[in-house]
Write a protein that holds these residues in place. Structure first.
Motif, mmCIF file in Angstrom:
data_model
loop_
_atom_site.group_PDB
_atom_site.id
_atom_site.type_symbol
_atom_site.label_atom_id
_atom_site.label_comp_id
_atom_site.label_asym_id
_atom_site.label_seq_id
_atom_site.Cartn_x
_atom_site.Cartn_y
_atom_site.Cartn_z
ATOM 1 N N ASP A 142 3.857 3.086 13.154
ATOM 2 C CA ASP A 142 3.205 3.571 11.936
ATOM 3 C C ASP A 142 2.944 2.420 10.967
ATOM 4 N N ILE A 143 3.924 1.531 10.807
ATOM 5 C CA ILE A 143 3.776 0.426 9.865
ATOM 6 C C ILE A 143 2.624 -0.483 10.262
ATOM 7 N N VAL A 144 2.534 -0.810 11.535
ATOM 8 C CA VAL A 144 1.524 -1.759 11.995
ATOM 9 C C VAL A 144 0.147 -1.108 12.119
ATOM 10 N N LEU A 145 0.120 0.168 12.512
ATOM 11 C CA LEU A 145 -1.161 0.827 12.777
ATOM 12 C C LEU A 145 -1.657 1.696 11.632
ATOM 13 N N ARG A 146 -0.745 2.308 10.873
ATOM 14 C CA ARG A 146 -1.151 3.313 9.894
ATOM 15 C C ARG A 146 -0.466 3.124 8.541
ATOM 16 N N PRO A 147 -0.487 1.918 7.969
ATOM 17 C CA PRO A 147 0.108 1.753 6.641
ATOM 18 C C PRO A 147 -0.754 2.426 5.569
ATOM 19 N N HIS A 148 -0.112 2.917 4.533
ATOM 20 C CA HIS A 148 -0.850 3.585 3.457
ATOM 21 C C HIS A 148 -1.567 2.581 2.562
ATOM 22 N N LEU A 149 -0.939 1.444 2.298
ATOM 23 C CA LEU A 149 -1.457 0.455 1.350
ATOM 24 C C LEU A 149 -1.917 1.149 0.076
ATOM 25 N N PRO A 150 -1.001 1.841 -0.598
ATOM 26 C CA PRO A 150 -1.382 2.678 -1.738
ATOM 27 C C PRO A 150 -1.784 1.855 -2.964
ATOM 28 N N ASP A 151 -2.784 2.358 -3.645
ATOM 29 C CA ASP A 151 -3.289 1.704 -4.852
ATOM 30 C C ASP A 151 -2.179 1.510 -5.880
ATOM 31 N N ALA A 152 -1.303 2.516 -6.010
ATOM 32 C CA ALA A 152 -0.264 2.470 -7.035
ATOM 33 C C ALA A 152 0.753 1.359 -6.797
ATOM 34 N N GLU A 153 0.847 0.869 -5.566
ATOM 35 C CA GLU A 153 1.839 -0.170 -5.261
ATOM 36 C C GLU A 153 1.307 -1.584 -5.488
ATOM 37 N N LEU A 154 0.009 -1.735 -5.698
ATOM 38 C CA LEU A 154 -0.556 -3.079 -5.808
ATOM 39 C C LEU A 154 -0.020 -3.826 -7.024
ATOM 40 N N GLU A 155 0.020 -3.185 -8.172
ATOM 41 C CA GLU A 155 0.443 -3.883 -9.391
ATOM 42 C C GLU A 155 1.882 -4.408 -9.298
ATOM 43 N N PRO A 156 2.856 -3.595 -8.864
ATOM 44 C CA PRO A 156 4.208 -4.154 -8.741
ATOM 45 C C PRO A 156 4.311 -5.268 -7.692
ATOM 46 N N VAL A 157 3.532 -5.176 -6.623
ATOM 47 C CA VAL A 157 3.552 -6.238 -5.619
ATOM 48 C C VAL A 157 2.934 -7.512 -6.192
ATOM 49 N N GLN A 158 1.859 -7.372 -6.954
ATOM 50 C CA GLN A 158 1.285 -8.539 -7.619
ATOM 51 C C GLN A 158 2.302 -9.193 -8.553
ATOM 52 N N ALA A 159 3.046 -8.382 -9.277
ATOM 53 C CA ALA A 159 4.051 -8.922 -10.199
ATOM 54 C C ALA A 159 5.108 -9.723 -9.442
ATOM 55 N N LEU A 160 5.544 -9.212 -8.292
ATOM 56 C CA LEU A 160 6.511 -9.948 -7.480
ATOM 57 C C LEU A 160 5.921 -11.261 -6.976
ATOM 58 N N ALA A 161 4.659 -11.223 -6.553
ATOM 59 C CA ALA A 161 4.009 -12.428 -6.037
ATOM 60 C C ALA A 161 3.865 -13.485 -7.131
ATOM 61 N N LEU A 162 3.541 -13.055 -8.345
ATOM 62 C CA LEU A 162 3.418 -13.995 -9.456
ATOM 63 C C LEU A 162 4.769 -14.607 -9.808
ATOM 64 N N GLN A 163 5.840 -13.815 -9.736
ATOM 65 C CA GLN A 163 7.172 -14.354 -9.973
ATOM 66 C C GLN A 163 7.521 -15.408 -8.926
ATOM 67 N N ASP A 164 7.111 -15.162 -7.684
ATOM 68 C CA ASP A 164 7.379 -16.113 -6.609
ATOM 69 C C ASP A 164 6.680 -17.449 -6.894
ATOM 70 N N ILE A 165 5.447 -17.381 -7.352
ATOM 71 C CA ILE A 165 4.714 -18.597 -7.700
ATOM 72 C C ILE A 165 5.378 -19.316 -8.870
ATOM 73 N N GLN A 166 5.744 -18.556 -9.902
ATOM 74 C CA GLN A 166 6.361 -19.152 -11.084
ATOM 75 C C GLN A 166 7.722 -19.764 -10.779
ATOM 76 N N SER A 167 8.418 -19.215 -9.776
ATOM 77 C CA SER A 167 9.747 -19.734 -9.439
ATOM 78 C C SER A 167 9.692 -21.165 -8.917
ATOM 79 N N LEU A 168 8.517 -21.600 -8.442
ATOM 80 C CA LEU A 168 8.383 -22.983 -7.985
ATOM 81 C C LEU A 168 8.684 -23.971 -9.100
#
Length: 446
Positions: A142-168
């Motif tokens: 299911d994860i590999v073939l049928r992920p939801h990739l929900p719109d509501a999850e994009l913003e928190p994932v972006q926030a985590l990604a930005l923290q990862d960049i800033q941690s450098l």
């Protein structure tokens, strides 16, 4: 990756192989391999997905490992970091389960898991009791073939990604190595998995979904399983779950013409970070283990040359090491030192001198220490289902075959001071790329 015969077969090894070439297309008969009776099976689905399995009778667990050619090298211009965002989002709901239900289902099976992104491949990994593998595979399908990739999850994932960049900015040692790879390697393998902040902030959910549809495909992907498993039921389940996975156009890394460039990154600190890179051999080269041995002589513990000469005797730096890194067609030797700014030039000079001095002679006891370390790693790998699932997938990715323990041990046993010196004469320290981070630039000696 070349297509293989679709009939399942077991790879039983007799000893060292002289050619790291493709597996014969005709089905092989089971043969006694080596003293541990290593059992490795391979099957290629009609859509190109390669299934590998290693049966480990002495354990009660098993590990599942997906390698999908969807790494950061494939991030489009203006979307640097999209692969990492996708890897974070792909487990936030799939099939009939939302994000919470998916996590609960995996937790209820006791699955220790992770998702990560490398330069070329995206990796999904999970380890659990062997009896839970069929249920876990159903969920991973299911994860590999049928992920939801929900719109509501994009913003928190972006926030985590930005923290990862800033941690450098709080990890100058990591940052200088990121900047070294960016300048040393050709595009697209020089891209950092974190991406850049402006691209992450501008990502849309449609861009993430397009990236998933384009790159998460069966052709070029590898599914490896290691542990106390039964091959025929596993193969049948994988066929049932993934046979209808539609192949795409495929993704290949094509390095662009490139000239490495040294650089200094100004940062007003009391420390200077020093990072070096110069050419070596890739994993497909006969000298690969000699290159790894050379790196271990330099940096294989507290008795290694860099630690002894640069840190202990002279007290020049708080951290110094060297290591070997490989892609399919390119190998690199890298080195790092972190020191006080006023001693940075001396640290660079002494470190480079030690790198170059290695070809003047290596002692037998240094090679003995290297061999002991490599054999210890090999033995520990035999006892870990996660390590074995990763190792057989990595072997297949690089070599299109799986090496036996006996083959690797024979290569390690064959390491000598002369063999390592032969490699060093073939690949001396040359064309060094230097990246520094600190208050003032440094100069490469000579």
């Amino acid at each position: 990756m070349a297509r293989r015969d679709r009939t399942a077969f077991a790879l039983w090894f007799r000893g060292p192989s002289r050619v790291a070439g493709p597996v014969p297309s005709a089905p092989l008969q089971y043969e006694q391999v080596n003293r541990v009776g290593q059992q490795v099976y391979q099957h290629t689905l009609s859509n190109g997905l390669v299934l590998l399995a290693e049966r480990m009778d002495h354990v009660r667990s098993a590990a599942i490992n997906f390698l999908v050619p969807a790494g950061s090298a494939f991030d489009p211009p203006g979307q640097l970091g999209v692969a990492s965002v996708l890897a974070e989002m792909i487990t936030r709901g799939a099939g009939e389960r939302d994000s919470r239900d998916l996590s609960l289902a995996l937790d209820n099976l006791g699955v220790d898991r992770d998702e990560s992104v490398g330069a070329v491949n995206m990796r999904f990994w999970g380890s659990t009791l062997a009896r839970n593998v069929p249920a876990a595979l159903d969920i991973y399908a299911d994860i590999v073939l049928r992920p939801h990739l929900p719109d509501a999850e994009l913003e928190p994932v972006q926030a985590l990604a930005l923290q990862d960049i800033q941690s450098l900015e709080d990890s100058p040692q990591t940052k200088v190595m990121v900047e070294l790879r960016r300048r040393y390697y050709p595009a697209p393998i020089n891209k950092d998995r974190r991406g850049v902040a402006e691209d992450i902030e501008a990502l849309t959910i449609d861009a993430v979904r397009v990236h998933f549809r384009r790159f998460v495909r069966p052709n070029g992907a590898i599914l490896s399983v290691a542990g106390n498993i039964e091959w025929e039921p596993l193969k049948a389940q994988v066929e049932r779950l993934f046979a209808r996975w539609e192949p795409g156009s495929g993704a290949e890394v094509r390095p662009e013409p490139h000239t490495a460039a040294s650089a200094h990154i100004h940062k007003d600190t009391q420390q200077t970070q020093i990072a070096l890179a110069f050419p070596s051999v890739p994993v497909t080269d006969p000298d690969y283990y000699n290159a790894r041995a050379a790196a271990s002589v330099l940096s294989g513990g507290m008795s290694s040359r860099l630690f002894t000469e640069v840190r202990e005797k002279r007290g020049l730096c708080y951290s110094v090491y060297a290591f070997h890194e490989t892609f399919k067609t390119q190998g690199t030797m890298l080195a790092y030192a972190g020191t006080r700014a006023e001693r940075a030039q001396e640290t660079l000079d002494v470190t480079l001198a030690e790198l170059k001095r290695l070809k003047d002679g290596i002692e037998a006891d240094e090679i003995d220490r290297v061999k002991a370390g490599l054999k210890s790693s090999l033995i520990m790998q035999e006892e870990s289902t996660g390590a074995r699932a990763g190792a057989i997938a990595t072997d297949w990715y690089y070599l299109e075959r799986v090496r036996s323990f006996d083959e690797i041990q024979a290569i390690i046993d064959g390491l000598t001071p002369d063999s390592v010196l032969g490699y060093l004469n073939r690949c001396p320290v040359r064309d060094v790329t230097l990246v520094t981070l600190g208050p003032a630039p440094l100069t490469l000696p000579g």
